[in-house]
Write a protein that holds these residues in place. Sequence first.
Motif, PDB file in Angstrom:
ATOM      1  N   VAL A 210     -19.640  -0.812  67.848  1.00  5.83           N
ATOM      2  CA  VAL A 210     -19.222  -1.596  69.020  1.00  5.83           C
ATOM      3  C   VAL A 210     -18.087  -0.896  69.759  1.00  5.83           C
ATOM      4  O   VAL A 210     -17.901  -1.086  70.960  1.00  5.83           O
ATOM      5  CB  VAL A 210     -18.791  -3.029  68.637  1.00  5.83           C
ATOM      6  CG1 VAL A 210     -19.955  -3.816  68.084  1.00  5.83           C
ATOM      7  CG2 VAL A 210     -17.636  -3.002  67.638  1.00  5.83           C
ATOM      8  N   LEU A 211     -17.331  -0.067  69.033  1.00  5.62           N
ATOM      9  CA  LEU A 211     -16.244   0.673  69.674  1.00  5.62           C
ATOM     10  C   LEU A 211     -16.778   1.673  70.688  1.00  5.62           C
ATOM     11  O   LEU A 211     -16.095   2.023  71.649  1.00  5.62           O
ATOM     12  CB  LEU A 211     -15.421   1.415  68.620  1.00  5.62           C
ATOM     13  CG  LEU A 211     -14.498   0.547  67.772  1.00  5.62           C
ATOM     14  CD1 LEU A 211     -13.944   1.340  66.604  1.00  5.62           C
ATOM     15  CD2 LEU A 211     -13.371  -0.008  68.613  1.00  5.62           C
ATOM     16  N   VAL A 212     -17.985   2.132  70.447  1.00  5.80           N
ATOM     17  CA  VAL A 212     -18.597   3.106  71.350  1.00  5.80           C
ATOM     18  C   VAL A 212     -19.413   2.400  72.425  1.00  5.80           C
ATOM     19  O   VAL A 212     -19.310   2.689  73.609  1.00  5.80           O
ATOM     20  CB  VAL A 212     -19.491   4.087  70.571  1.00  5.80           C
ATOM     21  CG1 VAL A 212     -20.165   5.076  71.521  1.00  5.80           C
ATOM     22  CG2 VAL A 212     -18.675   4.816  69.514  1.00  5.80           C
ATOM     23  N   ASP A 318     -11.164   9.717  72.121  1.00  7.59           N
ATOM     24  CA  ASP A 318     -12.575   9.415  72.339  1.00  7.59           C
ATOM     25  C   ASP A 318     -13.153   8.723  71.100  1.00  7.59           C
ATOM     26  O   ASP A 318     -13.294   9.334  70.047  1.00  7.59           O
ATOM     27  CB  ASP A 318     -13.335  10.714  72.636  1.00  7.59           C
ATOM     28  CG  ASP A 318     -14.763  10.446  73.076  1.00  7.59           C
ATOM     29  OD1 ASP A 318     -15.291   9.363  72.775  1.00  7.59           O
ATOM     30  OD2 ASP A 318     -15.348  11.340  73.718  1.00  7.59           O
ATOM     31  N   TYR A 319     -13.501   7.437  71.243  1.00  2.37           N
ATOM     32  CA  TYR A 319     -14.086   6.707  70.123  1.00  2.37           C
ATOM     33  C   TYR A 319     -15.408   7.326  69.681  1.00  2.37           C
ATOM     34  O   TYR A 319     -15.724   7.342  68.491  1.00  2.37           O
ATOM     35  CB  TYR A 319     -14.322   5.240  70.506  1.00  2.37           C
ATOM     36  CG  TYR A 319     -13.086   4.383  70.454  1.00  2.37           C
ATOM     37  CD1 TYR A 319     -12.522   4.025  69.234  1.00  2.37           C
ATOM     38  CD2 TYR A 319     -12.495   3.923  71.614  1.00  2.37           C
ATOM     39  CE1 TYR A 319     -11.385   3.227  69.184  1.00  2.37           C
ATOM     40  CE2 TYR A 319     -11.355   3.119  71.571  1.00  2.37           C
ATOM     41  CZ  TYR A 319     -10.810   2.775  70.350  1.00  2.37           C
ATOM     42  OH  TYR A 319      -9.686   1.992  70.299  1.00  2.37           O
ATOM     43  N   ALA A 320     -16.176   7.805  70.639  1.00  2.00           N
ATOM     44  CA  ALA A 320     -17.492   8.360  70.302  1.00  2.00           C
ATOM     45  C   ALA A 320     -17.354   9.538  69.348  1.00  2.00           C
ATOM     46  O   ALA A 320     -18.104   9.661  68.371  1.00  2.00           O
ATOM     47  CB  ALA A 320     -18.232   8.780  71.571  1.00  2.00           C
ATOM     48  N   LYS A 321     -16.396  10.417  69.605  1.00  2.00           N
ATOM     49  CA  LYS A 321     -16.212  11.589  68.745  1.00  2.00           C
ATOM     50  C   LYS A 321     -15.751  11.164  67.348  1.00  2.00           C
ATOM     51  O   LYS A 321     -16.205  11.712  66.334  1.00  2.00           O
ATOM     52  CB  LYS A 321     -15.198  12.548  69.370  1.00  2.00           C
ATOM     53  CG  LYS A 321     -15.723  13.289  70.601  1.00  2.00           C
ATOM     54  CD  LYS A 321     -14.677  14.261  71.128  1.00  2.00           C
ATOM     55  CE  LYS A 321     -15.208  15.024  72.340  1.00  2.00           C
ATOM     56  NZ  LYS A 321     -14.188  15.968  72.882  1.00  2.00           N
ATOM     57  N   THR A 322     -14.851  10.195  67.300  1.00  2.00           N
ATOM     58  CA  THR A 322     -14.348   9.743  66.004  1.00  2.00           C
ATOM     59  C   THR A 322     -15.437   9.042  65.210  1.00  2.00           C
ATOM     60  O   THR A 322     -15.589   9.258  64.002  1.00  2.00           O
ATOM     61  CB  THR A 322     -13.146   8.803  66.187  1.00  2.00           C
ATOM     62  OG1 THR A 322     -12.132   9.499  66.920  1.00  2.00           O
ATOM     63  CG2 THR A 322     -12.588   8.353  64.852  1.00  2.00           C
ATOM     64  N   ASN A 363      -6.598   2.948  63.254  1.00  2.00           N
ATOM     65  CA  ASN A 363      -5.356   3.388  63.901  1.00  2.00           C
ATOM     66  C   ASN A 363      -5.557   3.651  65.381  1.00  2.00           C
ATOM     67  O   ASN A 363      -4.641   3.434  66.183  1.00  2.00           O
ATOM     68  CB  ASN A 363      -4.819   4.645  63.207  1.00  2.00           C
ATOM     69  CG  ASN A 363      -3.954   4.310  62.009  1.00  2.00           C
ATOM     70  OD1 ASN A 363      -3.122   3.414  62.064  1.00  2.00           O
ATOM     71  ND2 ASN A 363      -4.170   5.023  60.909  1.00  2.00           N
ATOM     72  N   MET A 364      -6.730   4.100  65.768  1.00  2.94           N
ATOM     73  CA  MET A 364      -7.017   4.274  67.197  1.00  2.94           C
ATOM     74  C   MET A 364      -7.030   2.929  67.905  1.00  2.94           C
ATOM     75  O   MET A 364      -6.481   2.783  69.006  1.00  2.94           O
ATOM     76  CB  MET A 364      -8.361   4.992  67.377  1.00  2.94           C
ATOM     77  CG  MET A 364      -8.337   6.461  67.001  1.00  2.94           C
ATOM     78  SD  MET A 364      -9.981   7.222  67.054  1.00  2.94           S
ATOM     79  CE  MET A 364     -10.400   7.035  68.799  1.00  2.94           C
ATOM     80  N   VAL A 365      -7.626   1.932  67.267  1.00  6.15           N
ATOM     81  CA  VAL A 365      -7.661   0.588  67.851  1.00  6.15           C
ATOM     82  C   VAL A 365      -6.248   0.035  68.002  1.00  6.15           C
ATOM     83  O   VAL A 365      -5.917  -0.633  68.980  1.00  6.15           O
ATOM     84  CB  VAL A 365      -8.520  -0.350  66.976  1.00  6.15           C
ATOM     85  CG1 VAL A 365      -8.420  -1.791  67.466  1.00  6.15           C
ATOM     86  CG2 VAL A 365      -9.971   0.105  66.988  1.00  6.15           C
ATOM     87  N   HIS A 373       3.722  -1.750  61.811  1.00  8.72           N
ATOM     88  CA  HIS A 373       2.983  -3.012  61.825  1.00  8.72           C
ATOM     89  C   HIS A 373       1.471  -2.804  61.735  1.00  8.72           C
ATOM     90  O   HIS A 373       0.717  -3.780  61.687  1.00  8.72           O
ATOM     91  CB  HIS A 373       3.296  -3.806  63.099  1.00  8.72           C
ATOM     92  CG  HIS A 373       4.711  -4.268  63.171  1.00  8.72           C
ATOM     93  ND1 HIS A 373       5.362  -4.532  64.366  1.00  8.72           N
ATOM     94  CD2 HIS A 373       5.627  -4.502  62.197  1.00  8.72           C
ATOM     95  CE1 HIS A 373       6.603  -4.910  64.115  1.00  8.72           C
ATOM     96  NE2 HIS A 373       6.786  -4.898  62.803  1.00  8.72           N
ATOM     97  N   ARG A 374       1.049  -1.574  61.707  1.00  7.72           N
ATOM     98  CA  ARG A 374      -0.395  -1.331  61.673  1.00  7.72           C
ATOM     99  C   ARG A 374      -0.990  -1.723  60.314  1.00  7.72           C
ATOM    100  O   ARG A 374      -0.356  -1.586  59.281  1.00  7.72           O
ATOM    101  CB  ARG A 374      -0.686   0.144  61.955  1.00  7.72           C
ATOM    102  CG  ARG A 374      -0.359   0.541  63.379  1.00  7.72           C
ATOM    103  CD  ARG A 374      -0.785   1.954  63.669  1.00  7.72           C
ATOM    104  NE  ARG A 374      -0.222   2.422  64.941  1.00  7.72           N
ATOM    105  CZ  ARG A 374      -0.365   3.649  65.409  1.00  7.72           C
ATOM    106  NH1 ARG A 374      -1.050   4.550  64.704  1.00  7.72           N
ATOM    107  NH2 ARG A 374       0.186   3.999  66.556  1.00  7.72           N
TER     108      ARG A 374
END
Length: 443
Positions: A210-212, A318-322, A363-365, A373-374
């Motif tokens: 869903v991130l992508v 880039d979420y897609a790359k991750t 962590n990206m989100v 706080h993560r």
Amino acid sequence: MNNDDQSGIGAYLRAALEQARLCVGKDAPSSPLVGAVVVKDGKVLAVAFRGEQEKGEHAEFTALEKKLKDVDLSGCTVYTTLEPCTTRNHPKVPCAQRLIERRVSKVVIGMLDPNPNILGRGVLQLRAAGIAVELFPDATMKSIEELNRDFTRNFASPPPITSSLIDTLSTQSLDDWYESLNRMYWNRNFQRDANGIFAHLVEVIGSLSVLVSKKSDYGPMLHSYMAKAIAWWFALCGKVGVKSPSNMLWAKFPHACPYCHKVPHDFDECALRKAASRGPDWSALQRIGQTSIARKPRSIAEWQQMFAQIYPSSSTEDYAKTFAKLAEEVGELAEAVRVFPSAPGYFLSEASDVFAWLMKLNNMVEAKVPREHRGIVLQKTLANAYPSRCRDCNLAVCSCPPILTSTIGRIAHEVPGEFVSYADGGSFLTADKLSEIFGQPRI
């Protein structure tokens, strides 16, 4: 049964109890201790206990189908310390059904099964089939119940789910979560192999796409999917027998990158070292881990924060790359599961990588959340999803069926029923047709 010594019955009761005591250490920790004795015309034909020959095998199955498979048991009396089960995962046959099929005349039970899915049903099923059912004398029943207090405790009413409970669970250690979740689903996952559990992990990680596909609309779903992914990762590690997931992770990520040994890692140096070697320098990582052991994370949030330091994230990545990299690591973990019997060490490395990339994605989100706080939301989501019990059956040790009714209902509409058939015009081939097509060489 009022007199435990009438007609030599006391000896059979004691024999069943002694068989139950032999179960200790022979089966899953959350399993009951069960003994069975088969008697015909005053003669003991067989005694058995749960897990005697194979882990998970019920005492009645061992006695009836392994020790007395070809013996006529019509007219027998079976003494069993636990109410015979009425449900098993397919293709296993419930013990109550086996007793009925073998035409026994009487079953004497030491204690009712506390599992609410079985409680009383075994007695009713046997009686409906014309089999006489009696209970052990009160004193012997108390001994059996005392022997099985840990098993019974699994089905005790759990404490209410409160904000205080969620807060407490949220801060428990990674290894505590590992033990808690595997204890909760031990029975459910007992018959699954590592490949089956890995398939569930892939299914849940796929939801993170869903991130992508919906980067701006993933909402709280993402945290739910991430918590489920962590839970299935724990289950996979438990199935292959990992002693401590925190030690496994620390061996590869001792608060440093496994290749350049820096915090944060040096992308160019990592690339050079990866190209020049077939893997990390494990001896060097061990030395780093020993000198920095005081910095070893404890909670899931602390692990996420450590990975944020090693591999800093930004909201513009880039979420897609991750996600593509995570998918690559999942593929390597698949290979590690496949070759596990021959190369178990490969699993330790690849399972750690999958966890690291799950943390990277989270962590990206949370890139705009202060580093300290993560992971807190992930911890709370995990605690809400698994609050010391199964959310579906509300038991400390899950007793849900292999596939939930809600799951079947959700996926049933995908393909119309007329297409899901083995008949002509359907979508599947029967076993004999498969053998006819695939099993014969074509000249």
